[in-house]
Design an enzyme around this catalytic site. Structure first.
Site, short mmCIF file in Angstrom:
data_model
loop_
_atom_site.label_atom_id
_atom_site.label_comp_id
_atom_site.label_asym_id
_atom_site.label_seq_id
_atom_site.Cartn_x
_atom_site.Cartn_y
_atom_site.Cartn_z
N GLU A 47 33.29 1.36 -28.13
CA GLU A 47 33.52 1.83 -26.76
C GLU A 47 32.63 3.03 -26.47
OE1 GLU A 47 34.95 4.91 -26.13
OE2 GLU A 47 35.52 5.46 -28.17
N PHE A 48 32.28 3.16 -25.18
CA PHE A 48 31.49 4.30 -24.71
C PHE A 48 32.20 4.87 -23.48
CE2 PHE A 48 28.48 1.57 -26.94
CZ PHE A 48 27.82 2.48 -27.76
N ASN A 57 26.71 9.62 -29.76
CA ASN A 57 27.48 10.86 -29.66
C ASN A 57 26.77 12.02 -30.34
OD1 ASN A 57 29.51 9.94 -28.04
ND2 ASN A 57 30.93 9.50 -29.71
N LEU A 80 23.32 19.01 -19.73
CA LEU A 80 22.44 20.17 -19.69
C LEU A 80 23.17 21.42 -19.23
CD1 LEU A 80 18.97 18.94 -18.33
CD2 LEU A 80 19.60 19.58 -20.66
N GLY A 111 33.23 19.88 -27.72
CA GLY A 111 34.40 19.47 -28.49
C GLY A 111 34.91 18.12 -28.05
N CYS A 136 35.77 13.00 -29.89
CA CYS A 136 34.68 12.14 -30.40
C CYS A 136 33.47 12.90 -30.93
CB CYS A 136 34.24 11.18 -29.30
SG CYS A 136 35.49 9.98 -28.83
N LYS A 143 37.33 19.78 -21.71
CA LYS A 143 36.51 19.69 -20.51
C LYS A 143 37.45 19.40 -19.34
CE LYS A 143 35.39 14.75 -20.39
NZ LYS A 143 34.31 13.75 -20.23
#
Length: 439
Positions: free
Chosen positions: A147-148, A206, A248, A255, A258, A323
């Site tokens: 998975e992405f 990753n 960027l 963190g 993953c 995040k």
């Protein structure tokens, strides 16, 4: 007509996969051994913070295309069964496959003879090839389909992927076709590889992002030393289509569930193979260094010295998740910095829109509040650690009336001088010149 799909694991990846596959028209049975979670999901209650996911779960339930169960035998009709299980980092930095292997031993007794098994969990290179020998699954084809999914964008990433990666042995081509067909409704290109390449591609993706983030954090440190502005530097870089704008933005470190785990796993795999992957090792070191840089910035803001004592000072934190857009605290740089502040005897008060007052179990010394204005009360500094957009909309004039010292350490460059005009706040950012008061 959709396929009969089994999904093992109702965590972040498993639940998103199950709900999205049901939305694409498949009939999905999602298995999890956490019975209270299963009962909640049957009622349409989703605890994961992810846009559109609760709606898709309720849609699947209402249209009888999505079933949740704690009984493995309910997977016996599955044509394709996806393994979406945790593979946490072990003590040596490699992936711990204990949960996956236990599940395989159970599945070996219930899977249909013509079932295709799919590893969606992030697993070490060679796992798909080893699975048939783990639990007597010698005649079951195993396909690697990593998975992405980005937290906060997982549903969109699943339904509108930029690629679907399907790794299989040469003799399992027909099984690979069945897995690729699950995604036909997305219209995404399918990349066919061998299973080892698919497994390595996930780790490589990753780790590359981690290297990119560590690069920009070090670049931000350089900007501060030469009076350059990291936001202008990265804007110029992002206009080059060989670089692009993603990943960027400097911050307090990277963190999540993953990137740290997968980057360390890739490094361990390289070391075990005799490959010196120095830039990956340096990316990890740089990430630890970034936490230290933020701590020095906070100390300087509060005491005037990078090694000044924080004992007895009150620090207000805005943001705890790794995040914005997620409730995930795993490997969060915000948590790492909060813990360091507490270990240096600062009184830490924190607010995050996705973390309730009871949401930080094990964070001794950290007071979590449900009102962002409470973090300012008597604070010697306010520190922004997560880039939640709503922090820009706070009444900073009001916040200034509650603090002991009007200093903001903005580790996400979320604020700007204009936003703080009319307050007494001094703004200390990452990688750009810091201003004084705001008249």
């Amino acid at each position: 007509m959709g396929s009969r799909v089994g999904v093992v694991g109702a965590g972040y990846v498993g639940l998103t996969s199950a709900a999205c596959l049901a939305h694409l028209g498949h009939h999905v049975v999602c298995l999890d051994n956490d019975e209270p979670k299963v009962e909640a999901l049957r009622a349409g209650t989703v605890s994961i913070v992810e846009p559109r996911l609760p709606e898709l779960v309720r849609e699947g339930l209402a249209e009888n295309r999505l079933v949740f169960t704690a009984d493995p035998t309910e997977l016996h009709e599955g044509e394709v069964v996806l393994l979406c299980l945790p593979t946490p980092m072990g003590a040596d930095g490699t992936a711990d496959l204990g949960v996956l292997e236990d599940a395989l031993r159970t599945l070996a007794t219930v899977l249909a003879r013509d079932c295709v098994l799919v590893t969606k969990s992030t697993v070490p290179v060679g796992t798909a090839a080893r699975i048939p020998t783990i639990a007597g699954l010698a005649n079951t084809p195993v396909i690697s389909n990593p998975e992405f999914l980005r937290e906060g964008h997982a549903v969109d990433d699943f339904l509108n992927p930029d690629r679907v990666l399907v790794g299989a042995a040469e003799q399992d081509r027909e099984a690979a076709d069945r897995v690729a067909a699950l995604y036909a409704g997305t219209g995404a290109p399918v990349l066919r590889t061998d299973s080892a390449s698919a497994e390595l591609a996930k780790y490589a993706s990753n780790a590359f992002l981690a290297v990119k983030l560590s690069f920009v954090n070090t670049l931000a440190e350089l900007c501060e030393q030469v009076d350059a502005d990291i936001t202008k530097v990265t804007e110029a870089m992002s206009m080059d289509d060989r670089i692009g704008p993603a990943f960027l933005a400097p911050g307090p470190g990277w963190g999540g569930s993953c990137l740290p785990k997968d980057t360390r796993a890739l490094l361990r795999a390289a070391e075990a193979s005799g490959v010196d992957f120095a830039m990956v090792r340096d990316a990890l070191r740089t990430n630890d260094h970034q936490h230290a840089l933020v701590m020095r910035k906070i100390r300087r803001a509060v005491t005037g010295a990078v090694d000044g004592s924080l004992s007895g000072t009150r620090i207000g934190l805005l943001g705890l998740t790794f995040k914005a857009g997620t409730g995930d605290l795993r490997e969060s740089p915000a948590i790492a910095i909060a813990r360091q502040l507490s270990r240096h005897d600062a009184a830490v008060t924190a607010y995050d829109p996705c973390v309730p007052e009871s949401g930080c179990v094990g964070l001794d010394g950290i007071q979590v509040v449900d009102d962002p204005y409470l973090v300012a009360k008597g604070a010697a500094a306010i520190v922004i650690l997560t880039e939640w957009p709503e922090f820009r909309s706070l009444d900073w004039v009001k916040l200034a009336t509650h603090v002991d010292r009007a200093v903001i350490v903005d580790t996400r460059n979320l604020l700007d001088e204009g936003l703080l005009r009319g307050t007494d706040f001094t703004l200390l950012s990452i990688g750009r010149a810091s201003g004084g008061g705001h008249d």
